[in-house]
Scaffold this active site. Sequence first.
Site, PDB file in Angstrom:
ATOM      1  CG  HIS A 659      -0.113   0.076   2.532  1.00 55.39           C
ATOM      2  ND1 HIS A 659       0.514  -1.044   3.047  1.00 55.39           N
ATOM      3  CD2 HIS A 659       0.150   1.102   3.392  1.00 55.39           C
ATOM      4  CE1 HIS A 659       1.131  -0.712   4.166  1.00 55.39           C
ATOM      5  NE2 HIS A 659       0.929   0.592   4.396  1.00 55.39           N
ATOM      6  CG  ASP A 661       2.055   4.704   4.766  1.00 56.31           C
ATOM      7  OD1 ASP A 661       1.295   3.720   4.787  1.00 56.31           O
ATOM      8  OD2 ASP A 661       3.205   4.701   5.266  1.00 56.31           O
ATOM      9  CG  HIS A 711       5.315   0.645   2.806  1.00 56.29           C
ATOM     10  ND1 HIS A 711       4.827   1.842   2.339  1.00 56.29           N
ATOM     11  CD2 HIS A 711       4.801   0.494   4.070  1.00 56.29           C
ATOM     12  CE1 HIS A 711       4.061   2.410   3.262  1.00 56.29           C
ATOM     13  NE2 HIS A 711       4.026   1.599   4.319  1.00 56.29           N
ATOM     14  NE  ARG A 721       7.172  -5.425  13.144  1.00 54.41           N
ATOM     15  CZ  ARG A 721       6.988  -4.965  11.925  1.00 54.41           C
ATOM     16  NH1 ARG A 721       6.144  -5.577  11.093  1.00 54.41           N
ATOM     17  NH2 ARG A 721       7.639  -3.894  11.505  1.00 54.41           N
TER      18      ARG A 721
END
Length: 730
Positions: A659, A661, A711, A721
């Site tokens: 995607h 940002d 990314h 995480r």
Amino acid sequence: MRGVLLVLAGLFASFSPLGCDQQGSIPEGDLLVLTVASQETDGFRRFLRSAKHFNYTIKVLGGGETWEGGDYISPPGGGQKVRLLKSALEDIQEENKVILFVDSYDVIFSSGPKELLKKFQQAKHRVVFSAETLIWPDRHLEDKHPHVREGKRFLGAGGFIGYAPNLKKMVSDWSGADSDSDQLYFTKIYINPEKRKSINITLDSKCRLFQNLHGALDEVVLKFEDGRVRARNVLYDTLPVIIHGNGPTKLQINYLGNYIPNLWTFETGCTICNENLRPLSGLQESEYPVVVIGIFIQQPTPFVTVFFERLLNLKYPKNRIQLFIYNQESHHEPHVRTFLEYHESEYQGVKLIGPEEDIDPVTSRNIGFEMCRDNIDCEYFFSIDVDVVLKNEDTLRILIELNKPFIAPMMTKPGRLWTNFWGALSADGYYARSEDYVDIVQGHRVGLWNVPYVSHIFLIKADALRTDLKDPDLFESATLDPDMAFCSKVRNKGVFMFVTNMHTYGRVLSTENYQTNHLHNDLWQMFENPVEWEERYIHENYSKVLKDAFIETPCPDVYWFPVFTDVACKHLIEEMEHFGQWSGGGNVDNRIQGGYENVPTIDIHMNQIGYEKEWHKFLLDYVAPVTEQMYPGYYTRAQFDLAFVVRYKPDEQPALRPHHDASTFTINIALNQVGIDYQGGGCRFLRYNCSIKAPRRGWALMHPGRLTHYHEGLPTVEGVRYIVVSFVDP
């Protein structure tokens, strides 16, 4: 011919001991200083030190006696001094002996015997009294005082100088009680014309020998000249030899006594800071003095965990420390409990008073003092409020080595002139700024300073607690706050409160607006306590990012730099888990404008926990400078639409599809450690086929958001995480 004159002069003196003058200078050996002191106070030690500085010969009267002569607060007294003087004069037979009789607790010498005797001779009288602006104790006698052409016309009994025979005559008919007024006795002699003439008395009306401060505070200033400091009377342009803080001017004599005689000058700095020390170096641990450290938690306070960390780091043997902990706040019980759970056994002893015992703060301080008084081995009580940031690990050692009955390290608040001491008091006993306050705070004057008020942190000798300060009501007053009442009573007991700025010791926190409705409330202290917040939460190497270009470029136009400490990462994770309202990871998201998220994550937004203002400040203070350095010509006000903590779990949301940002640039900070907290994860920039698979905890990835840096989040295959993400626009 000269020999004849000397003989004639001698004959004249022998025939007429009440004569006005002698030929030639008075030998310094003919001068004897008499004073009265029934106990060795800080003021008395100051007096002796100033006398020694100028080589005066001192004889102390009244040692070991109980003082029955009253004080400046009570009705007139001082008769005990006259009795002692009369007795001492009986043993002095030399006709030419010059006697200086002065108080001691509130007197300092500003110059030496040579100048004193010269000015005495110039007065052309056999007895010279100090003079005052105000008449005391009987105002009805005002009209009976002789008028003077210029200067002060009322007698002051706190200092006078004269030949022994004349002084003997002056006190010969004393038969009063110790509690009677010496001032009134000498005043009645002075206003009697026959006695005044017979004894040959005058007043030092222009303060050439004596400076009484009561009623004359506006007349006296410090005079720094040629490496020397003394008092100057600006009204008469004179330099008095003896300064007397008579009546209610003890604070002012204490102020002057910080400098006179030559305790501090611009040329030498502090000249007494290395006197009478108590060195600890070379001692075995078992030889260190036992200290009771009193810790007082009276209100919700930020960074209490850090306080205990700093306490642990004090460079002082823990087996010579006893802890007294008073905690009034239930909010801080876990912090105290955790500290004691791990470290109580390291100390010689611990006494804890918790909120359930319902003991008020004043009583708690008395209990702390008693813990030291009752322990025969205790030599010091070290009082610390929990809002003190004790940066200097040597503080306790330094204070003990300075060897004062009462001493405090100067503490500040960043960017302000606030400190934990007052240089002066107003007429109603509150804060006033002394002339040297700013210079002391800013470090232009460094040394030991006798001040009227200290708070938050101080070291006091157990001997003082067992003697001068043994009263159980030290903190009690009908009109003053407990800290002010305490300082007032310490002053009135004659104990000097010193503050030292010879080292940097630490700071005092702001406790205003401290909220306790979060798990880690210290995260919200960016505005109230920015220095402490930065020390706690900003990576130790962050300063190198801008100064030394401590930045890595793992992928094109992707910058990687340290920003958060491990504690910051831990607290952010725990804060989010404590809040617990994680999004479902679906496209429908009512938290954002439009209600639809194209690339959803399981997350919590900063505004959900009330952290948007703090996050904006973080971006402005710590991210924007890096952005402007790495993207030249780009300036940002760090406006952000979204800032959130993302959670990746194999069975929940392990990864994030490719995607762009919705930002000008994005910040992505790893909050936990790959290989320890989780396996897998990372970020891949598809256009450059470049992956970052081992993100470092607390390090930020900064990259352009729209257009170039397509990314994806790589799969987390084990563990959990956490990352914090912020979309930033100009």
